[in-house]
Each structure stands twice: as structure tokens, then as C-alpha cells.
Motif scaffolding. Structure first.
Motif, PDB file in Angstrom:
ATOM      1  N   GLN A  51      45.073   5.731  13.243  1.00 32.07           N
ATOM      2  CA  GLN A  51      45.062   5.689  11.529  1.00 32.07           C
ATOM      3  C   GLN A  51      43.635   5.511  11.231  1.00 32.07           C
ATOM      4  OE1 GLN A  51      47.573   5.688   9.363  1.00 32.07           O
ATOM      5  NE2 GLN A  51      45.913   5.717   7.893  1.00 32.07           N
ATOM      6  N   MET A  52      42.643   4.574  12.131  1.00 29.75           N
ATOM      7  CA  MET A  52      41.268   4.241  11.511  1.00 29.75           C
ATOM      8  C   MET A  52      40.388   5.629  11.640  1.00 29.75           C
ATOM      9  SD  MET A  52      39.045   0.988  12.833  1.00 29.75           S
ATOM     10  CE  MET A  52      38.035   1.754  14.176  1.00 29.75           C
ATOM     11  N   GLN A  53      40.683   6.424  12.900  1.00 33.11           N
ATOM     12  CA  GLN A  53      40.045   7.586  13.193  1.00 33.11           C
ATOM     13  C   GLN A  53      40.273   8.698  11.835  1.00 33.11           C
ATOM     14  OE1 GLN A  53      40.738  10.213  16.259  1.00 33.11           O
ATOM     15  NE2 GLN A  53      38.482  10.419  16.491  1.00 33.11           N
ATOM     16  N   CYS A  54      41.570   8.855  11.464  1.00 32.23           N
ATOM     17  CA  CYS A  54      42.016   9.585  10.612  1.00 32.23           C
ATOM     18  C   CYS A  54      41.516   9.226   9.460  1.00 32.23           C
ATOM     19  CB  CYS A  54      43.546   9.762  10.780  1.00 32.23           C
ATOM     20  SG  CYS A  54      44.367  10.378  11.888  1.00 32.23           S
ATOM     21  N   ASP A  55      41.375   8.244   8.893  1.00 33.55           N
ATOM     22  CA  ASP A  55      40.817   7.611   7.497  1.00 33.55           C
ATOM     23  C   ASP A  55      39.463   8.004   7.481  1.00 33.55           C
ATOM     24  OD1 ASP A  55      43.435   6.522   6.718  1.00 33.55           O
ATOM     25  OD2 ASP A  55      43.102   4.412   7.145  1.00 33.55           O
ATOM     26  N   LYS A  56      38.903   7.800   8.454  1.00 38.53           N
ATOM     27  CA  LYS A  56      37.347   8.037   8.406  1.00 38.53           C
ATOM     28  C   LYS A  56      37.286   9.585   8.280  1.00 38.53           C
ATOM     29  CE  LYS A  56      32.909   7.522   8.511  1.00 38.53           C
ATOM     30  NZ  LYS A  56      32.342   7.253   7.263  1.00 38.53           N
ATOM     31  N   ALA A  57      37.856  10.641   9.074  1.00 35.02           N
ATOM     32  CA  ALA A  57      37.747  11.852   9.027  1.00 35.02           C
ATOM     33  C   ALA A  57      38.483  12.434   7.881  1.00 35.02           C
ATOM     34  CB  ALA A  57      38.573  12.472  10.227  1.00 35.02           C
ATOM     35  N   PRO A 143      32.494  20.776  13.665  1.00 33.76           N
ATOM     36  CA  PRO A 143      31.339  20.064  14.361  1.00 33.76           C
ATOM     37  C   PRO A 143      30.661  19.170  13.244  1.00 33.76           C
ATOM     38  CG  PRO A 143      31.245  22.526  14.487  1.00 33.76           C
ATOM     39  CD  PRO A 143      32.594  22.264  13.527  1.00 33.76           C
ATOM     40  N   PHE A 144      31.018  19.382  11.980  1.00 35.47           N
ATOM     41  CA  PHE A 144      30.641  18.176  10.895  1.00 35.47           C
ATOM     42  C   PHE A 144      31.444  16.934  11.187  1.00 35.47           C
ATOM     43  CE2 PHE A 144      31.689  15.960   7.139  1.00 35.47           C
ATOM     44  CZ  PHE A 144      30.392  15.903   6.467  1.00 35.47           C
ATOM     45  N   LEU A 145      32.582  17.112  11.486  1.00 36.16           N
ATOM     46  CA  LEU A 145      33.262  15.964  11.611  1.00 36.16           C
ATOM     47  C   LEU A 145      33.039  15.135  12.817  1.00 36.16           C
ATOM     48  CD1 LEU A 145      37.072  16.844  10.248  1.00 36.16           C
ATOM     49  CD2 LEU A 145      35.287  15.519   9.071  1.00 36.16           C
ATOM     50  N   ASN A 146      32.950  16.090  14.024  1.00 39.42           N
ATOM     51  CA  ASN A 146      32.536  15.559  15.183  1.00 39.42           C
ATOM     52  C   ASN A 146      31.405  14.765  15.430  1.00 39.42           C
ATOM     53  OD1 ASN A 146      35.187  16.571  16.370  1.00 39.42           O
ATOM     54  ND2 ASN A 146      34.244  18.450  17.091  1.00 39.42           N
ATOM     55  N   GLN A 147      30.451  15.329  14.438  1.00 41.02           N
ATOM     56  CA  GLN A 147      29.237  14.586  14.534  1.00 41.02           C
ATOM     57  C   GLN A 147      29.194  13.448  13.799  1.00 41.02           C
ATOM     58  OE1 GLN A 147      26.164  16.971  12.318  1.00 41.02           O
ATOM     59  NE2 GLN A 147      24.505  15.306  12.670  1.00 41.02           N
ATOM     60  N   HIS A 148      29.587  13.286  12.861  1.00 43.98           N
ATOM     61  CA  HIS A 148      29.737  12.227  11.807  1.00 43.98           C
ATOM     62  C   HIS A 148      30.826  11.059  12.487  1.00 43.98           C
ATOM     63  CE1 HIS A 148      27.738  14.598   9.084  1.00 43.98           C
ATOM     64  NE2 HIS A 148      27.202  13.381   8.750  1.00 43.98           N
ATOM     65  N   LEU A 149      31.878  11.495  13.180  1.00 42.97           N
ATOM     66  CA  LEU A 149      32.563  10.470  13.821  1.00 42.97           C
ATOM     67  C   LEU A 149      32.079   9.925  14.971  1.00 42.97           C
ATOM     68  CD1 LEU A 149      36.168  12.300  13.350  1.00 42.97           C
ATOM     69  CD2 LEU A 149      35.323  10.179  11.996  1.00 42.97           C
ATOM     70  N   SER A 150      31.418  10.852  15.940  1.00 40.58           N
ATOM     71  CA  SER A 150      30.689  10.266  17.038  1.00 40.58           C
ATOM     72  C   SER A 150      29.589   9.387  17.105  1.00 40.58           C
ATOM     73  CB  SER A 150      30.422  11.448  18.178  1.00 40.58           C
ATOM     74  OG  SER A 150      29.158  12.104  17.418  1.00 40.58           O
ATOM     75  N   SER A 151      28.833   9.467  15.484  1.00 36.39           N
ATOM     76  CA  SER A 151      27.894   8.319  15.258  1.00 36.39           C
ATOM     77  C   SER A 151      28.288   7.220  14.654  1.00 36.39           C
ATOM     78  CB  SER A 151      26.783   8.980  14.261  1.00 36.39           C
ATOM     79  OG  SER A 151      27.504   9.294  13.144  1.00 36.39           O
ATOM     80  N   GLN A 152      29.790   6.966  14.639  1.00 32.23           N
ATOM     81  CA  GLN A 152      30.531   5.708  14.047  1.00 32.23           C
ATOM     82  C   GLN A 152      30.582   4.507  15.066  1.00 32.23           C
ATOM     83  OE1 GLN A 152      30.893   5.416  10.527  1.00 32.23           O
ATOM     84  NE2 GLN A 152      29.833   7.336  10.497  1.00 32.23           N
TER      85      GLN A 152
END
Length: 152
Positions: A51-57, A143-152
Motif C-alpha cells: 500500500q505505501m509503495q503503491c500510494d507513492k507510485a 523508469p521515472f517511477l523507478n528512479q523516484h521510488l528508489s530515491s525515497q
């Protein structure tokens, strides 16, 4: 006089051949572009784990849609993000869906462009411009999602 007629006929025949060759080349380009767009659509989907990762994505997806679409967002809820219909031809708009899968979800970006297709899904007047907008945007989504999710 006979020479002029012969030259004119030869020019007409050659012109017809070039036109047929051009039509064949355009058909090949259209088929190739459609294949690239199909691949881009398949690649514009991402699974999130919880849920947390999905909300951020999902929040990032809304930002991505807003940044790439030529119209404003008219709907944004837990299941879908939609933009308004463009008033002019050749303008790409994006939408997204969020489908629950277990404790996570699958988020998919969709694209459309006014004037992209004519009757019977034939190439429309703005097809090439639309492909140039849609392909890179869809290919850049994950790639946009992966980049921003990995920097969290």
C-alpha cells in the motif's frame, strides 16, 4: 510531337511507380510505428508491492500524467487518473489506472492523441506527431517511477 508524347507517358509511368513505392514505404513505417506503440503500451505498466509503495507510485503517476498531457486532469481518484479531451488535433493526452493485486497493485499509463487515426484505424493526419509524443512518454514512465521510488 511523338517524342513529347513518349516523354510525357514515361514521366507518368515513373511517377506512378514512385507513388506506389512511397505508399509501400509509408505502409511499412505505419506498421513499424504501430509495433513500437504496442511495445510502449506493454512497457507502461508497473507493479507495486504494498500500500505505501503503491500510494507513492500513484502520486508520482498523477504528476507524470499532468506533466506530459496537453490537457488538465479532470479525474483523479484511487482507481483512475484522466485528462480532458484535447480541443485540437495532434495533442497527446494520458490517463492511468490502478488495479489492486493482492497487497499491491498494477499501475498502467495509457495515451491517446486526437487526429492520430482516421477511419478504420488508418493513419490520421497527425499520426507522426502523435507517435513522437506518445512513444517516449510511455517508454519513460516506468523508469521515472523507478528512479523516484528508489530515491525515497
Amino acid at each position: 510531337m511523338k517524342t513529347t508524347i513518349a516523354i510525357t507517358l514515361a514521366a507518368l509511368v515513373l511517377g506512378g511507380c514512385m507513388s506506389a513505392e512511397k505508399q509501400e514505404a509509408e505502409a511499412r513505417d505505419f506498421t513499424r510505428s504501430e509495433s513500437l506503440l504496442d511495445t510502449a503500451q506493454r512497457n507502461a505498466s508497473v507493479a507495486c508491492a504494498d500500500q505505501m509503495q503503491c500510494d507513492k507510485a500513484w502520486s508520482l503517476t498523477k504528476d507524470y500524467v499532468a506533466a506530459h498531457s496537453s490537457t488538465s486532469i479532470v479525474r483523479a481518484d484511487a482507481a483512475a487518473i484522466e485528462t480532458d479531451v484535447p480541443s485540437r488535433s495532434g495533442k497527446a493526452v494520458y490517463s492511468a489506472t490502478r488495479v489492486a493485486k493482492g497487497s499491491g497493485a498494477t499501475i498502467t499509463l495509457y495515451a491517446q492523441c486526437r487526429g492520430m487515426y482516421g477511419q478504420d484505424r488508418a493513419m490520421g493526419s497527425d499520426y507522426d506527431d502523435c507517435v513522437k509524443q506518445i512513444g517516449p512518454a510511455q517508454n519513460g514512465f516506468v523508469p521515472f517511477l523507478n528512479q523516484h521510488l528508489s530515491s525515497q
